[in-house]
Motif scaffolding. Structure first.
Motif, PDB file in Angstrom:
ATOM      1  N   UNK A  30      -8.560  -7.816   3.807  1.00 45.49           N
ATOM      2  CA  UNK A  30      -7.788  -7.509   2.600  1.00 45.49           C
ATOM      3  C   UNK A  30      -8.675  -7.415   1.361  1.00 45.49           C
ATOM      4  N   UNK A  31      -9.660  -8.310   1.259  1.00 43.73           N
ATOM      5  CA  UNK A  31     -10.480  -8.334   0.054  1.00 43.73           C
ATOM      6  C   UNK A  31     -11.741  -7.463   0.169  1.00 43.73           C
ATOM      7  N   UNK A  32     -11.962  -6.855   1.307  1.00 45.09           N
ATOM      8  CA  UNK A  32     -13.096  -5.925   1.439  1.00 45.09           C
ATOM      9  C   UNK A  32     -12.633  -4.477   1.289  1.00 45.09           C
ATOM     10  N   UNK A  33     -11.348  -4.250   1.505  1.00 52.59           N
ATOM     11  CA  UNK A  33     -10.816  -2.886   1.427  1.00 52.59           C
ATOM     12  C   UNK A  33     -10.014  -2.755   0.145  1.00 52.59           C
ATOM     13  N   UNK A  34     -10.393  -1.843  -0.702  1.00 51.34           N
ATOM     14  CA  UNK A  34      -9.704  -1.598  -1.959  1.00 51.34           C
ATOM     15  C   UNK A  34      -9.059  -0.218  -1.934  1.00 51.34           C
ATOM     16  N   UNK A  35      -8.065  -0.068  -2.799  1.00 53.26           N
ATOM     17  CA  UNK A  35      -7.439   1.248  -2.910  1.00 53.26           C
ATOM     18  C   UNK A  35      -6.604   1.599  -1.716  1.00 53.26           C
ATOM     19  N   UNK A  36      -5.808   0.623  -1.221  1.00 53.82           N
ATOM     20  CA  UNK A  36      -4.976   0.891  -0.055  1.00 53.82           C
ATOM     21  C   UNK A  36      -3.959   1.986  -0.293  1.00 53.82           C
ATOM     22  N   UNK A  37      -3.634   2.234  -1.573  1.00 54.77           N
ATOM     23  CA  UNK A  37      -2.658   3.279  -1.866  1.00 54.77           C
ATOM     24  C   UNK A  37      -3.260   4.674  -1.935  1.00 54.77           C
ATOM     25  N   UNK A  38      -4.552   4.764  -1.797  1.00 55.63           N
ATOM     26  CA  UNK A  38      -5.195   6.080  -1.808  1.00 55.63           C
ATOM     27  C   UNK A  38      -4.825   6.834  -0.532  1.00 55.63           C
ATOM     28  N   UNK A  39      -4.474   8.147  -0.640  1.00 55.45           N
ATOM     29  CA  UNK A  39      -4.033   8.907   0.540  1.00 55.45           C
ATOM     30  C   UNK A  39      -4.992   8.834   1.712  1.00 55.45           C
ATOM     31  N   UNK A  40      -6.284   8.812   1.448  1.00 57.54           N
ATOM     32  CA  UNK A  40      -7.254   8.815   2.543  1.00 57.54           C
ATOM     33  C   UNK A  40      -7.355   7.455   3.241  1.00 57.54           C
ATOM     34  N   UNK A  41      -7.020   6.400   2.528  1.00 55.36           N
ATOM     35  CA  UNK A  41      -7.154   5.057   3.090  1.00 55.36           C
ATOM     36  C   UNK A  41      -5.840   4.481   3.636  1.00 55.36           C
ATOM     37  N   UNK A  77       0.838  -1.211   0.000  1.00 51.71           N
ATOM     38  CA  UNK A  77       0.000   0.000   0.000  1.00 51.71           C
ATOM     39  C   UNK A  77       0.869   1.256   0.000  1.00 51.71           C
ATOM     40  N   UNK A  78       1.973   1.206   0.753  1.00 51.52           N
ATOM     41  CA  UNK A  78       2.859   2.368   0.833  1.00 51.52           C
ATOM     42  C   UNK A  78       3.505   2.658  -0.520  1.00 51.52           C
ATOM     43  N   UNK A  79       3.953   1.610  -1.234  1.00 48.54           N
ATOM     44  CA  UNK A  79       4.569   1.804  -2.553  1.00 48.54           C
ATOM     45  C   UNK A  79       3.555   2.373  -3.543  1.00 48.54           C
ATOM     46  N   UNK A  80       2.322   1.847  -3.510  1.00 49.55           N
ATOM     47  CA  UNK A  80       1.275   2.390  -4.384  1.00 49.55           C
ATOM     48  C   UNK A  80       1.004   3.851  -4.056  1.00 49.55           C
ATOM     49  N   UNK A  81       0.966   4.166  -2.765  1.00 49.51           N
ATOM     50  CA  UNK A  81       0.726   5.545  -2.333  1.00 49.51           C
ATOM     51  C   UNK A  81       1.834   6.475  -2.833  1.00 49.51           C
ATOM     52  N   UNK A  82       3.100   6.035  -2.684  1.00 47.94           N
ATOM     53  CA  UNK A  82       4.222   6.866  -3.126  1.00 47.94           C
ATOM     54  C   UNK A  82       4.193   7.071  -4.635  1.00 47.94           C
ATOM     55  N   UNK A  83       3.836   6.009  -5.363  1.00 49.07           N
ATOM     56  CA  UNK A  83       3.740   6.139  -6.824  1.00 49.07           C
ATOM     57  C   UNK A  83       2.661   7.160  -7.202  1.00 49.07           C
ATOM     58  N   UNK A  84       1.494   7.048  -6.593  1.00 46.62           N
ATOM     59  CA  UNK A  84       0.404   7.997  -6.883  1.00 46.62           C
ATOM     60  C   UNK A  84       0.773   9.420  -6.487  1.00 46.62           C
ATOM     61  N   UNK A  85       1.640   9.522  -5.465  1.00 47.45           N
ATOM     62  CA  UNK A  85       2.038  10.851  -4.982  1.00 47.45           C
ATOM     63  C   UNK A  85       3.065  11.490  -5.912  1.00 47.45           C
ATOM     64  N   UNK A  86       3.966  10.670  -6.467  1.00 41.75           N
ATOM     65  CA  UNK A  86       5.065  11.201  -7.273  1.00 41.75           C
ATOM     66  C   UNK A  86       4.700  11.386  -8.738  1.00 41.75           C
ATOM     67  N   UNK A  87       3.780  10.569  -9.222  1.00 39.59           N
ATOM     68  CA  UNK A  87       3.412  10.638 -10.643  1.00 39.59           C
ATOM     69  C   UNK A  87       2.152  11.486 -10.799  1.00 39.59           C
ATOM     70  N   UNK A  88       2.237  12.484 -11.668  1.00 42.02           N
ATOM     71  CA  UNK A  88       1.104  13.382 -11.848  1.00 42.02           C
ATOM     72  C   UNK A  88      -0.100  12.678 -12.454  1.00 42.02           C
TER      73      UNK A  88
END
Length: 450
Positions: free
Chosen positions: A187-198, A113-124
């Protein structure tokens, strides 16, 4: 929520051949291999290379809740039947495998989730296909590295958990393992773990699962280890009391024998002076020879046990030796040099091993014609050896049947050998050898000194 999905592994189901190579092949191979490597590190069970390919294919189905549960069950059955060949308890294998899966799920939940979050944060303008088909490989590699360190850090604790909880209290252990698997529901009920709010919620819940599981494992391990130590201490005290009571009993016999010795000599002298040889022989047969045989047997056992420097083992062997003598078995003990067993094997397990060997040897010898039991302890080539042998009812035992633990095996060693193998499975550095020929069965345990 979809509970079961069939994976799309063919290239036409992917946006491009590159994404198919990355996600359809490399991802699944990494994903399945990661679980198998963590389990291997935890259990000391090694796998051939093709098992990692099999794991990669099977774990491609782990894309849903039911899929994950089925994959874990299928892998467990494969390991149990084809890797360890039922030589290790399914109870042990199952709890180890679920724990390894749980640790990787926890690290993937956090760091993925952290890697997905960082990617979403760094890539416009995030590329969904890149995140879904390519970035997953980086997430599984990072998560595996962290999980591997956690497995190493907790391995000693989990081995103690196996000894003190999983083996003696399997129902409790499986309840804990099933509770670990409930993380899949989250794990399978929560989606979008890389989203800043989640992200904060995802990491907090994931870490909470991991911390609670480790606290439960450590808490139950400490509780039942203390309980086992108390039981072991009682066992040692009981054996020591038995040991000392027999020493006192033998001392009383010696004192009575010495007290009566002069009277016996006077009787013998009188009989011989009267040339009554028959009466002299009767006195010898009735008084001297039985007393001498009883004292000699016990003295011989005690003299050999002087070289055993582990008090708990000394009292255990003496207890079993007296049992064998009471059953009129021919007992041979060879401990010619001082020996003190190292801590390579846990003291309680060493007691269980030796008790198992002696109990089954005595039981089998009672069924045989020669009724013989032998015990030998010695140190050689920086190894400590335990050799226990016994006469058998048949000329030779089927060692293949013994190794496979056939239920229809009519042998005193059948169930005992199964229990022994379950204990020794936790000590891969310890050698265990069997032999049977000419109405003699022998087991050899070789323990490294360090």
């Amino acid at each position: 929520m979809q509970f079961f999905n069939i994976p799309a592994l063919l290239p036409q189901f992917f946006p491009s051949p590159l994404y198919w190579l990355s996600s359809g092949l490399i991802w699944n191979l990494l994903y399945g291999s990661a679980y198998l490597l963590l389990f291997s590190r935890l259990s000391n069970i090694h796998f051939k290379w093709w098992y990692f390919i099999i794991a990669g294919f099977i774990y491609s189905f782990a894309i849903s809740l039911v899929g994950n549960i089925l994959v874990i069950l299928i892998m467990l059955l494969i390991i149990y039947y084809f890797v360890v060949h039922r030589q290790i308890s399914f109870n042990i294998i199952g709890n180890q495998f679920i724990y390894a899966n749980f640790i990787l799920l926890i690290t993937f939940g956090c760091f993925g989730s952290l890697i997905t979050f960082l990617y979403n944060l760094l890539v416009k303008v995030p590329n969904y296909n890149f995140v879904y088909y390519v970035l997953g490989n980086l997430k599984i590699i990072v998560s595996f590295c962290v999980a591997y360190e956690i497995i190493i850090w907790t391995k000693k604790l989990f081995n103690s958990y196996i000894n003190n909880v999983v083996i003696p209290y399997p129902v409790l252990a499986w309840i804990i393992s099933i509770l670990m698997l409930t993380f899949l529901l989250y794990e399978f009920r929560v989606n979008g773990g890389g989203h800043p709010n989640k992200l904060p919620i995802t990491i907090a819940v994931t870490l909470s699962y991991g911390i609670i599981a480790l606290i439960a494992i450590k808490g139950f391990t400490n509780y039942y280890r203390q309980k086992a130590l108390a039981t072991t201490l009682k066992f040692e005290v009981d054996n020591l009391q038995y040991y000392t009571s027999h020493i006192e009993e033998m001392y009383d016999e010696l004192r009575r024998f010495r007290h009566d010795y002069k009277n016996v000599l006077y009787s013998l002298t009188g009989s011989l002076e009267n040339n009554d040889v028959t009466e002299a022989k009767n006195i010898l047969n009735r008084v001297l020879i039985p007393s001498e045989d009883s004292i000699t047997q016990k003295t011989s056992v005690l003299s050999q046990l002087e070289n055993v420097q582990n008090l708990d083992l000394k009292s255990l062997i003496y207890n079993k030796a007296m049992t064998a003598l009471k059953d009129n078995l021919k007992l041979t003990i060879e401990i010619d040099e001082p020996i003190k067993f190292s801590n390579v094997i846990e003291p309680l397990d060493l007691i269980r091993i030796l008790s198992n060997l002696l109990d089954n040897a005595i039981k089998a010898a009672k069924q045989s014609k020669d009724r013989q039991v032998s015990i030998s302890l010695f140190t050689k080539d920086n190894n400590q050896w335990i050799i226990v042998g016994n006469s058998t009812k048949t000329k030779s035992l089927n060692l293949q049947q013994l190794s496979n633990n056939h239920n229809n095996l009519e042998s005193a060693h059948g169930l005992g050998l199964k229990n022994l193998r379950m204990i020794l499975a936790r000590y891969p550095q310890v050698q265990h050898e069997l032999s049977s020929k000419d109405y003699w069965f022998q087991q050899v345990i070789v323990i490294p000194s360090k």
